[in-house]
Every structure is written in C-alpha cells, then in structure tokens.
Scaffold this active site. Structure first.
Site, mmCIF file in Angstrom:
data_model
loop_
_atom_site.group_PDB
_atom_site.id
_atom_site.type_symbol
_atom_site.label_atom_id
_atom_site.label_comp_id
_atom_site.label_asym_id
_atom_site.label_seq_id
_atom_site.Cartn_x
_atom_site.Cartn_y
_atom_site.Cartn_z
ATOM 1 N N CYS A 98 0.873 -1.244 0.066
ATOM 2 C CA CYS A 98 0.011 0.152 0.121
ATOM 3 C C CYS A 98 0.851 1.472 0.508
ATOM 4 C CB CYS A 98 -1.164 -0.132 1.162
ATOM 5 S SG CYS A 98 -0.065 -0.218 2.910
ATOM 6 N N CYS B 254 2.790 1.892 3.126
ATOM 7 C CA CYS B 254 4.516 0.928 3.311
ATOM 8 C C CYS B 254 5.186 1.795 2.782
ATOM 9 C CB CYS B 254 3.926 -0.173 2.837
ATOM 10 S SG CYS B 254 1.823 -1.342 2.955
#
Lengths: 345, 79
Positions: B11, B14
């Site tokens: 994502c 991250c």
C-alpha cells in the site's frame, strides 16, 4: 511499543481548549461572514442563480470542513483506545448474534484502512474470531465511516445521520450473522487456516493525553489531506445543480414511485468507488431534485460499503462463492433499507 | 549491524515507510540491513494486523502508522 515526543500535558490541554473556542466562534459567525463575502466583497446581485450557487458553496464548504476538523480530531483521540488487538481480544470465541452485535459496534471505532483488510481478516480468523463475526466487523467498519456521518449531519441534519448509522449497524449485524449461520468456512482459502503468528500481543504501554492528542491531530492531517478535494468537488457539483438543475429532475429516475429504482441504485453503486466525502454532497442534491430518501440512502450505502477494489483484495483470502454471498447478503440488506424508507416517507 | 524489516503488502503507506527508513538510515549513517516483507503469511508471523509495521531485530517497534522523521531517528539511533 509507542514512541512519542512527550510534550507538556497542560500546555496541550490549553491549546486544544483554545482551538475549540476559536472553532466555535468561526462556526457561529459563518452565515454572516458568507453573506458579507458574497454580497459586499464579491458584490454579487442577490437572487440570481449564480449568486445562489456561489453562496451555497461559500457557506457549505467551510461548514463541512470545520465539522470534519473538529470531529475527526476527537474521533482520532477516541480511537487510540480501540486498537485492532483489543477488538480482536474482545471478539475471540464470541458466539453468533452477541459476537455480531459487538463486532458491528467495534467496527465503528476501531481504526483500519482498506489496505489492512487482509491482515486484519487473517489476524481475526487465526485467533478464533468466528467467520460471521469477522464479517460483521468488515461490513460495519467501512460503511459507518466518520466522514460520511459528519457530512450527513452537516448537509441533512442529525436525523438522517442517525438513520444511516442505525440501519448500517443492523445490516452489518444481520449480514454477518447470516454468513455465520451458513457455515461458509469451506469457501475461505485453505491457507488462511495455516497462518500462525509467532509473537504474542505485547502488553500495551500507557499512553498519556498529549500522545493521544498528537494521534488525533495526525488523523486530522491524514483524512483532511485526502478528502478536501472530494468534498470541494462534491459541493461544487451540488452548488451548480442547486441553482441550475430543475426541481423534480430526479423524480422519474429515483423517485418514490419507481419500483426498480432501489435495486438499480445498488447495482450502479457497486462499481462506483467514491469515498464518502464525494458522494454525500451529490446525494444531497439528488434528494433536493426529487430523488426519494430510501433510494438515495441505498445508493450511498452501496457506493460506500460494496466496493469492487475491496472485493478484489478479499479474493486473496475468500473463494468467489463467499464473496458473492457477502455482496448478495449486504446488497439485499441495503435494498430492504431503501424500500423501507421509501415506504415510510 | 541491525536488521530492519518493513512489513506491508504494497500500500502507499508501506512504500512511504520504506522510503523514510532508508533516508533516516543513510542520514544517520546507521549500519543496517533493510528488507521489505510483502508476503502476507510472513507478515502475519509477526502478529501484525495493520500495515505498515517496522520490525527491528525481529521485534515489532510500531504498526499501522508512519512515524515522523525525528521519531524514527530517535528509535534507530538509541539502539
């Protein structure tokens, strides 16, 4: 495990209190400020369509943003008390119904974003939260979203916001309970049950108020940073339609007497992946132009709760029949709500 | 040499955490080995339910959020 720069608690409480007072003053004087801005500063002629549209935007946009600012901050603080670990602990081994009720309620306050749907699902199932209870959580959490509630309150009033929250909760509880009763574990990808964590939940560190306030503030920055543009677009479209689209324009398509409008709205809503921030202002215009409340609620719930990208993410852990069951059960629930409110109002 | 792992399925947050960690490690000249863990079963071994998470020497330091640069620097230099 949390590392925060600890500031003086008293200073912070003073800052928060001061901020709330400034907020209240601005919110209170928003209408006269809007009138001054539109009539005196811009010098627009009163009563024209363009003036109405501009006035609508200049008033509604700051109002909604102010509400978002205040409420997201306090919700952010409340959420520091509800970590996914605590929620999981509360739901472990709960039976159908009690578990579904608790999971739906905890779904409102437990912070989680859609990219964490998979680890959250695995973490719940691994520690023995029943499948149906997990689903109640996964349905309630995106559907009853604080931005949606604030916008509904701001643009429709507290009654509609309350109707939205309570019907959303009921759908999450019942849909999860049905999935639990049907015993659909066979449609979960088998590797899910082989996942095991090697580390235990560590004891949580006590967090002081200043750290919680910092977390609330970072929630504000994160959410407002993401939604301000959608809120602006939604309200701008709303403002334009407010003055220019004729009254009753939506009656034939989304009105009370068209029986197929509810299922159609749900179907259209599934592939539309808008966040709540963009959809609520548009729905407020639909209603103003003659769409019925039930149909509009169904449309909004479908857009927010049933999203195609999330289903694609969930396909990693769930087999297709379970995803279809999930969409079917939630979709039917939303349609029942739609028909119910069309019938009542 | 410290072992840093960033847990996340890919994502945007991250990726942001990975980038931030690399910047801090370089800036503070910390000897570290940074790896990104994207396999979900491996992530679950750390008992993490919200991504991204930062693991230093096999211990989860925080999860579900991105720290500020100062905070991360404090954590990494106080090891």
């Amino acid at each position: 495990m949390t590392h925060y720069v600890h500031k003086n608690n008293n200073l912070l409480i003073a800052l928060v209190t001061g901020g709330v007072i400034v907020w209240l003053v601005i919110y209170h004087f928003l209408q006269p400020m809007t009138d001054w801005f539109v009539d005196s500063l811009l010098g627009m002629t009163q009563g024209t369509k363009l003036t109405d549209a501009v006035r609508f935007f200049v008033f509604e946009y700051p109002k909604v943003m102010l509400l978002l600012l205040l409420i997201i901050f306090f919700v952010g603080i409340i959420r520091t008390f509800f970590t996914p670990e605590r929620t999981r602990k509360a739901l472990e081994g709960r039976r159908t119904f009690t578990g579904n009720v608790m999971a739906s309620l905890l779904g409102i306050v437990t912070p989680f974003c859609s990219c964490s749907a998979i680890p959250l699902f695995l973490g719940f199932v691994e520690s023995g939260v029943p499948l149906g209870v997990t689903f109640s959580f996964l349905i309630a959490s995106p559907m009853i979203n604080e931005v949606a509630i604030i916008l509904l309150y701001g643009l429709f009033g507290w009654k509609t916001a309350l109707i939205y929250v309570s019907t959303g909760l009921i759908i999450a509880m019942i849909a999860g309970a049905i999935i639990g009763v049907l015993k659909l574990e066979k449609w979960v990808e088998p590797w899910v049950f082989e996942v095991h964590s090697e580390q235990q939940d560590e004891a949580e560190e006590r967090i002081c108020f200043s750290a919680r306030a910092q977390m609330g503030w970072s929630a504000v920055k994160e959410i407002i940073g993401k939604v301000w543009i959608y809120v602006a677009l939604g309200i701008a479209i709303g403002a334009g339609a407010h003055g220019y689209v004729p009254q009753g324009f939506m009656v034939s398509l989304m009105g009370n007497n068209t029986w197929y409008s509810v299922p159609l709205s749900v179907l259209i809503g599934i592939p539309l992946y808008s966040n709540a921030a963009g959809i609520v202002p548009i729905v407020s215009v639909l209603i103003e132009k003659g769409a019925s409340l039930g149909t509009s609620l169904a449309f909004m719930m479908s857009v927010i709760a049933l999203s195609l990208p999330e289903m694609i993410i969930l396909r990693k852990v769930l087999k297709l029949p379970l995803i279809m069951t999930f969409v079917g059960v939630v979709g039917i629930g939303i349609m029942i709500v739609g028909y119910l409110f069309n019938w009542i109002f | 040499m410290i072992e840093i792992k960033i847990l996340g399925t890919g994502c945007p947050k991250c990726k942001a955490l990975e980038k931030l960690t690399r910047i801090v490690v370089e800036k503070a000249a910390i000897e570290a080995n940074i790896t990104k863990v994207e396999n979900i079963a491996d992530i679950m071994r750390y008992n993490v339910m919200v991504t991204p998470a930062l693991v230093i020497n096999e211990k989860v330091i925080f999860k579900g959020r991105i720290p500020t640069m100062n905070e991360l620097q404090q954590i990494l230099t106080s090891l």
